[in-house]
Write a protein that holds these residues in place. Structure first.
Motif, PDB file in Angstrom:
ATOM      1  N   ASP A 168      53.129 -25.784  26.526  1.00  0.00           N
ATOM      2  CA  ASP A 168      52.041 -25.285  27.365  1.00  0.00           C
ATOM      3  C   ASP A 168      50.716 -25.340  26.608  1.00  0.00           C
ATOM      4  N   TRP A 182      58.628 -23.865  25.280  1.00  0.00           N
ATOM      5  CA  TRP A 182      57.781 -23.834  26.469  1.00  0.00           C
ATOM      6  C   TRP A 182      56.356 -23.441  26.094  1.00  0.00           C
ATOM      7  N   LEU A 223      55.944 -18.731  31.321  1.00  0.00           N
ATOM      8  CA  LEU A 223      54.598 -19.123  30.900  1.00  0.00           C
ATOM      9  C   LEU A 223      53.550 -18.109  31.343  1.00  0.00           C
ATOM     10  N   ALA A 224      53.725 -17.556  32.523  1.00  0.00           N
ATOM     11  CA  ALA A 224      52.785 -16.537  32.996  1.00  0.00           C
ATOM     12  C   ALA A 224      52.823 -15.313  32.079  1.00  0.00           C
ATOM     13  N   ARG A 250      60.748 -21.073  34.214  1.00  0.00           N
ATOM     14  CA  ARG A 250      59.782 -21.547  33.215  1.00  0.00           C
ATOM     15  C   ARG A 250      58.378 -21.078  33.569  1.00  0.00           C
ATOM     16  N   GLU A 251      57.985 -21.176  34.827  1.00  0.00           N
ATOM     17  CA  GLU A 251      56.645 -20.739  35.242  1.00  0.00           C
ATOM     18  C   GLU A 251      56.461 -19.241  35.038  1.00  0.00           C
ATOM     19  N   GLU A 252      57.495 -18.476  35.320  1.00  0.00           N
ATOM     20  CA  GLU A 252      57.419 -17.032  35.102  1.00  0.00           C
ATOM     21  C   GLU A 252      57.264 -16.737  33.608  1.00  0.00           C
ATOM     22  N   PRO A 278      62.721 -24.417  37.346  1.00  0.00           N
ATOM     23  CA  PRO A 278      61.274 -24.464  37.088  1.00  0.00           C
ATOM     24  C   PRO A 278      60.570 -23.134  37.354  1.00  0.00           C
ATOM     25  N   SER A 279      61.092 -22.335  38.285  1.00  0.00           N
ATOM     26  CA  SER A 279      60.442 -21.053  38.564  1.00  0.00           C
ATOM     27  C   SER A 279      60.602 -20.091  37.377  1.00  0.00           C
TER      28      SER A 279
END
Length: 113
Positions: A43, A39, A13-14, A9-11, A6-7
């Motif tokens: 989002d 993704w 998306l950022a 994916r978050e990176e 998940p980290s």
């Protein structure tokens, strides 16, 4: 298939939200480009972010240009004579396919433009 951390994916998306292209994000994080695209899609859907409409440089109606009626009539004649519309899932858009026989010399050369 193993899910991504998940980290990661978050990176991704950022980076995407800052305008970094999918290809660059995929290369930087070593994630398939299709995954990054999914993704981004998810989002946007979750955030109800409007997706910019795509305009075709080849479509006079989409680009608010005058229609070349003679060329359109010729293309319609080719379609009615030897063509059909195909919907390729891979391309996500309908495509006009025209099949012409070599027995008509010059027809293919005239039709190409």
């Amino acid at each position: 298939m193993k899910p991504h951390n998940p980290s990661i994916r978050e990176e991704a998306l950022a980076l995407l939200r800052r305008g970094v292209p999918n290809r660059v994000v995929a290369e930087r994080l070593n994630v398939p480009r299709g995954t990054v695209g999914w993704w981004r899609h998810e989002d946007r859907r979750k955030r109800v972010e409007p997706v910019a409409p795509r305009r075709s440089l080849l479509c006079p109606i989409c680009d608010d240009r005058p229609l070349d009626k003679a060329a359109y009539a010729y293309l319609l004649g080719l379609y009615l004579g030897d063509g059909h519309i195909s919907h390729y899932v891979k391309h996500r858009v309908p495509s006009l396919l025209v099949t012409m026989d070599d027995a008509w010399p010059g027809l293919q050369d005239m039709a190409a433009p």
